[in-house]
Design a protein around this motif. Structure first.
Motif, PDB file in Angstrom:
ATOM      1  N   SER A  69       0.764  -1.205  -0.154  1.00 54.06           N
ATOM      2  CA  SER A  69      -0.001   0.159  -0.340  1.00 54.06           C
ATOM      3  C   SER A  69       0.694   1.182   0.011  1.00 54.06           C
ATOM      4  CB  SER A  69      -0.481  -0.121   1.329  1.00 54.06           C
ATOM      5  OG  SER A  69      -0.489   0.353   2.264  1.00 54.06           O
ATOM      6  N   LEU A  70       0.725   2.287  -0.584  1.00 51.73           N
ATOM      7  CA  LEU A  70       1.026   3.515  -0.234  1.00 51.73           C
ATOM      8  C   LEU A  70       1.496   3.588   0.425  1.00 51.73           C
ATOM      9  CD1 LEU A  70      -1.186   6.318  -2.415  1.00 51.73           C
ATOM     10  CD2 LEU A  70       1.739   4.927  -2.594  1.00 51.73           C
ATOM     11  N   ASP A  71       1.260   3.574   2.480  1.00 48.81           N
ATOM     12  CA  ASP A  71       1.820   3.932   3.507  1.00 48.81           C
ATOM     13  C   ASP A  71       2.706   2.609   3.736  1.00 48.81           C
ATOM     14  OD1 ASP A  71      -0.044   5.178   4.180  1.00 48.81           O
ATOM     15  OD2 ASP A  71      -1.380   3.465   5.064  1.00 48.81           O
ATOM     16  N   GLU A  72       3.307   1.720   2.786  1.00 50.15           N
ATOM     17  CA  GLU A  72       4.306   0.816   3.030  1.00 50.15           C
ATOM     18  C   GLU A  72       5.398   1.412   2.175  1.00 50.15           C
ATOM     19  OE1 GLU A  72       2.973  -3.252   3.843  1.00 50.15           O
ATOM     20  OE2 GLU A  72       1.092  -2.150   2.397  1.00 50.15           O
ATOM     21  N   VAL A  73       5.486   2.633   1.085  1.00 48.71           N
ATOM     22  CA  VAL A  73       6.300   3.402   0.573  1.00 48.71           C
ATOM     23  C   VAL A  73       7.075   4.179   2.266  1.00 48.71           C
ATOM     24  CG1 VAL A  73       6.709   5.212  -0.960  1.00 48.71           C
ATOM     25  CG2 VAL A  73       5.664   2.768  -1.963  1.00 48.71           C
ATOM     26  N   LEU A 102       2.561  12.404   1.800  1.00 48.84           N
ATOM     27  CA  LEU A 102       3.329  10.801   2.714  1.00 48.84           C
ATOM     28  C   LEU A 102       3.965  11.014   3.301  1.00 48.84           C
ATOM     29  CD1 LEU A 102       3.995   7.835  -0.445  1.00 48.84           C
ATOM     30  CD2 LEU A 102       1.441   7.982   1.055  1.00 48.84           C
ATOM     31  N   GLN A 103       4.054  12.122   3.893  1.00 45.72           N
ATOM     32  CA  GLN A 103       5.368  12.359   4.828  1.00 45.72           C
ATOM     33  C   GLN A 103       6.254  11.693   4.557  1.00 45.72           C
ATOM     34  OE1 GLN A 103       5.327  15.392   7.214  1.00 45.72           O
ATOM     35  NE2 GLN A 103       3.982  15.751   5.622  1.00 45.72           N
ATOM     36  N   LYS A 104       7.246  11.546   3.604  1.00 50.15           N
ATOM     37  CA  LYS A 104       8.030  10.346   3.871  1.00 50.15           C
ATOM     38  C   LYS A 104       9.280  11.323   2.967  1.00 50.15           C
ATOM     39  CE  LYS A 104       6.263   7.107   5.556  1.00 50.15           C
ATOM     40  NZ  LYS A 104       5.671   6.129   4.673  1.00 50.15           N
ATOM     41  N   PRO A 105       9.879  11.647   2.869  1.00 52.91           N
ATOM     42  CA  PRO A 105      11.943  12.098   2.434  1.00 52.91           C
ATOM     43  C   PRO A 105      11.394  11.640   0.665  1.00 52.91           C
ATOM     44  CG  PRO A 105      12.364   9.554   3.368  1.00 52.91           C
ATOM     45  CD  PRO A 105      11.038   9.869   3.442  1.00 52.91           C
ATOM     46  N   ALA A 106      11.774  12.995   0.162  1.00 49.69           N
ATOM     47  CA  ALA A 106      11.555  12.206  -2.075  1.00 49.69           C
ATOM     48  C   ALA A 106      13.534  12.326  -1.650  1.00 49.69           C
ATOM     49  CB  ALA A 106      10.939  13.828  -2.056  1.00 49.69           C
ATOM     50  N   ILE A 107      14.036  11.369  -2.252  1.00 52.16           N
ATOM     51  CA  ILE A 107      15.515  11.965  -3.037  1.00 52.16           C
ATOM     52  C   ILE A 107      15.622  12.600  -4.857  1.00 52.16           C
ATOM     53  CG2 ILE A 107      17.355  10.401  -3.371  1.00 52.16           C
ATOM     54  CD1 ILE A 107      14.695   8.005  -1.542  1.00 52.16           C
ATOM     55  N   SER A 108      16.107  13.593  -4.742  1.00 53.06           N
ATOM     56  CA  SER A 108      16.342  13.267  -6.079  1.00 53.06           C
ATOM     57  C   SER A 108      17.592  12.862  -6.932  1.00 53.06           C
ATOM     58  CB  SER A 108      16.953  15.158  -6.109  1.00 53.06           C
ATOM     59  OG  SER A 108      18.087  16.020  -5.887  1.00 53.06           O
ATOM     60  N   VAL A 109      17.819  12.292  -7.570  1.00 55.71           N
ATOM     61  CA  VAL A 109      18.567  11.178  -8.409  1.00 55.71           C
ATOM     62  C   VAL A 109      18.890  11.802  -9.600  1.00 55.71           C
ATOM     63  CG1 VAL A 109      18.980   8.799  -9.011  1.00 55.71           C
ATOM     64  CG2 VAL A 109      17.097   9.477  -7.683  1.00 55.71           C
ATOM     65  N   HIS A 110      20.282  11.689  -9.739  1.00 49.43           N
ATOM     66  CA  HIS A 110      21.251  11.550 -11.056  1.00 49.43           C
ATOM     67  C   HIS A 110      20.878  11.046 -11.483  1.00 49.43           C
ATOM     68  CE1 HIS A 110      24.485  12.683 -13.827  1.00 49.43           C
ATOM     69  NE2 HIS A 110      24.558  14.151 -13.021  1.00 49.43           N
ATOM     70  N   HIS A 111      20.734  11.576 -12.744  1.00 51.74           N
ATOM     71  CA  HIS A 111      20.516   9.935 -13.687  1.00 51.74           C
ATOM     72  C   HIS A 111      21.692   9.337 -14.400  1.00 51.74           C
ATOM     73  CE1 HIS A 111      18.099   8.293 -17.088  1.00 51.74           C
ATOM     74  NE2 HIS A 111      18.773   8.443 -17.745  1.00 51.74           N
ATOM     75  N   MET A 112      22.615   9.762 -14.495  1.00 50.47           N
ATOM     76  CA  MET A 112      23.758   9.325 -14.550  1.00 50.47           C
ATOM     77  C   MET A 112      23.860   8.235 -14.229  1.00 50.47           C
ATOM     78  SD  MET A 112      24.125   9.957 -18.308  1.00 50.47           S
ATOM     79  CE  MET A 112      24.440   8.520 -18.617  1.00 50.47           C
ATOM     80  N   GLU A 113      24.042   8.749 -12.976  1.00 50.04           N
ATOM     81  CA  GLU A 113      24.183   8.134 -11.265  1.00 50.04           C
ATOM     82  C   GLU A 113      23.844   7.071 -11.192  1.00 50.04           C
ATOM     83  OE1 GLU A 113      23.602   9.354  -7.247  1.00 50.04           O
ATOM     84  OE2 GLU A 113      25.519   8.195  -6.620  1.00 50.04           O
ATOM     85  N   ALA A 114      22.711   6.904 -12.186  1.00 53.14           N
ATOM     86  CA  ALA A 114      21.898   5.400 -11.642  1.00 53.14           C
ATOM     87  C   ALA A 114      21.672   4.705 -12.312  1.00 53.14           C
ATOM     88  CB  ALA A 114      20.287   6.386 -11.750  1.00 53.14           C
TER      89      ALA A 114
END
Ligand code: KG4
Ligand code: ZN
Length: 338
Positions: A69-73, A102-114
């Motif tokens: 469920s969304l709560d488990e993200v 959701l009051q959870k962290p948002a993480i911004s990712v570098h596409h080339m690092e991924a």
């Protein structure tokens, strides 16, 4: 810990959930190839609009597939750059909004690092930092000394076209359709005549930078001088592909000699190319360990974003969002990335 990843930097809407043990719980991918093929390349505005249409249904489908469920993200990772600005905004705004709700962290990712990290997903690869990484995608060609998670030094990059971009443009000139890489690879397989080798750009100059636009022009001129039959196209596709692969191989050998590193990771869309994979296997005879991602993880996907986000969250090195910010141009050098 479950991290939802969102990829929308170019022409693929990719959504996935990866847990803290690197298990892929669910993944969904929508490719926009059919939308862009008729134009011979990605049309940025059409890409953004299609991401808007697909992103919410794909997130719902990913959640259903994972049975979470969304709560488990526990965190929402999204590609913040580099890429097409409008396309990036779609993923960034949805990612930030979802994390906020959701009051959870948002993480911004570098596409080339991924792209660089995704081979770690395959635990049998035995990959460990430090290593040398050749990143070959539609937007970038980078040679990177990867020292540890988030600590990268760019040793060389393309001064003009990226490798994937050169494949796409040559395919367009030969009227082979979009995306060009797989089309050129396929056609090169039916070449019957080895042409005079095409130039290997920048090998006669010191350093680790690349340039592919001259080779692209050489390829076009060869095509114009030929009878323009399908067989001519195949011979030209093979000569072009050989020149690209040989140039990349020799530049990597130079980088290995300079750094003393003995593990080479190759990632990004062009790393799916079979001729490239075959030639790079030659490094094994020189005691260099060569690692490629699984074929389906070479081109853009949501798994690589969820995975990079999970690793940064787990190691406390995540770049938290809180505001909707994208970086269409974004260096992979360590000072920029964290
Ligand atoms: O990493 P990617 O999916 O997207 C970007 O981050 O740009 O890379 C897409 C690029 C395209 O230019 C495509 O033509 C190229 O990767 N590509 C290939 C192959 N498969 C995809 N190039 C050569 N051979 C392939 N088999
Ligand atoms: Zn990519």
């Amino acid at each position: 810990m479950n991290v939802l990843g969102i990829e929308t930097s170019c022409d693929e809407t990719g959504i996935a959930i990866v847990d803290h043990e690197s298990r892929v719980l669910a993944e969904q991918l929508h490719s926009q190839i059919d939308t862009h093929a008729q134009f011979g390349g990605v049309v940025p505005e059409l890409a953004s609009r299609d991401h808007v249409r697909k992103i919410t249904p794909l997130i719902q489908a990913t959640l259903r597939q994972s049975a979470l469920s969304l709560d488990e993200v526990d965190g929402v990772a999204y590609t913040a750059g580099p890429g097409l600005v409008g396309a990036l905004f779609v993923g960034a705004s949805l990612g930030e909004a979802l994390a906020w709700a959701l009051q959870k962290p948002a993480i911004s990712v570098h596409h080339m690092e991924a792209h660089l990290l995704v081979p770690f997903l395959d635990q049998s690869s035995g990959i460990e930092f430090p290593f040398l990484c050749l990143l070959v995608s539609g937007g970038h060609t980078l040679l990177v000394h990867a020292r540890s998670l988030g600590d990268y030094r760019v040793l060389g990059e393309s001064r003009d076209d990226a490798v994937g971009e050169a494949f796409d443009k040559v395919a367009q000139q030969l009227a082979l359709g979009y995306p060009g890489g797989p089309a050129i690879e396929k056609l090169a397989g039916s070449a019957v005549q080895s042409l005079t080798p095409f130039p290997r750009p920048m090998l006669d100059k010191p350093g680790l930078d690349f340039s592919f636009s001259g080779l692209k022009t050489h390829t076009l001129l060869s095509f114009q001088k030929s009878h323009r039959t399908m067989q001519d196209k195949a011979n030209i596709a093979q000569a072009f592909q050989d020149a690209v692969v040989d140039t990349l191989f020799k530049k990597c050998r130079r980088a290995i000699a300079q750094t003393g590193l003995n593990t080479l990771v190759i990632a990004g869309g062009v790393s799916a190319n079979r001729q490239l994979r075959k030639v790079f296997e030659k490094f094994s005879a020189e005691n260099i360990k060569v690692i490629f991602p699984e074929l389906k993880r070479c081109t853009d996907n949501g798994v690589m974003i969820a995975y990079a986000g999970m690793l940064h969250m787990k190691h406390g090195t995540s770049k938290h969002g809180n505001e909707i910010q994208v970086r269409p141009r974004w260096s992979l050098n360590q000072s920029e990335i964290i």
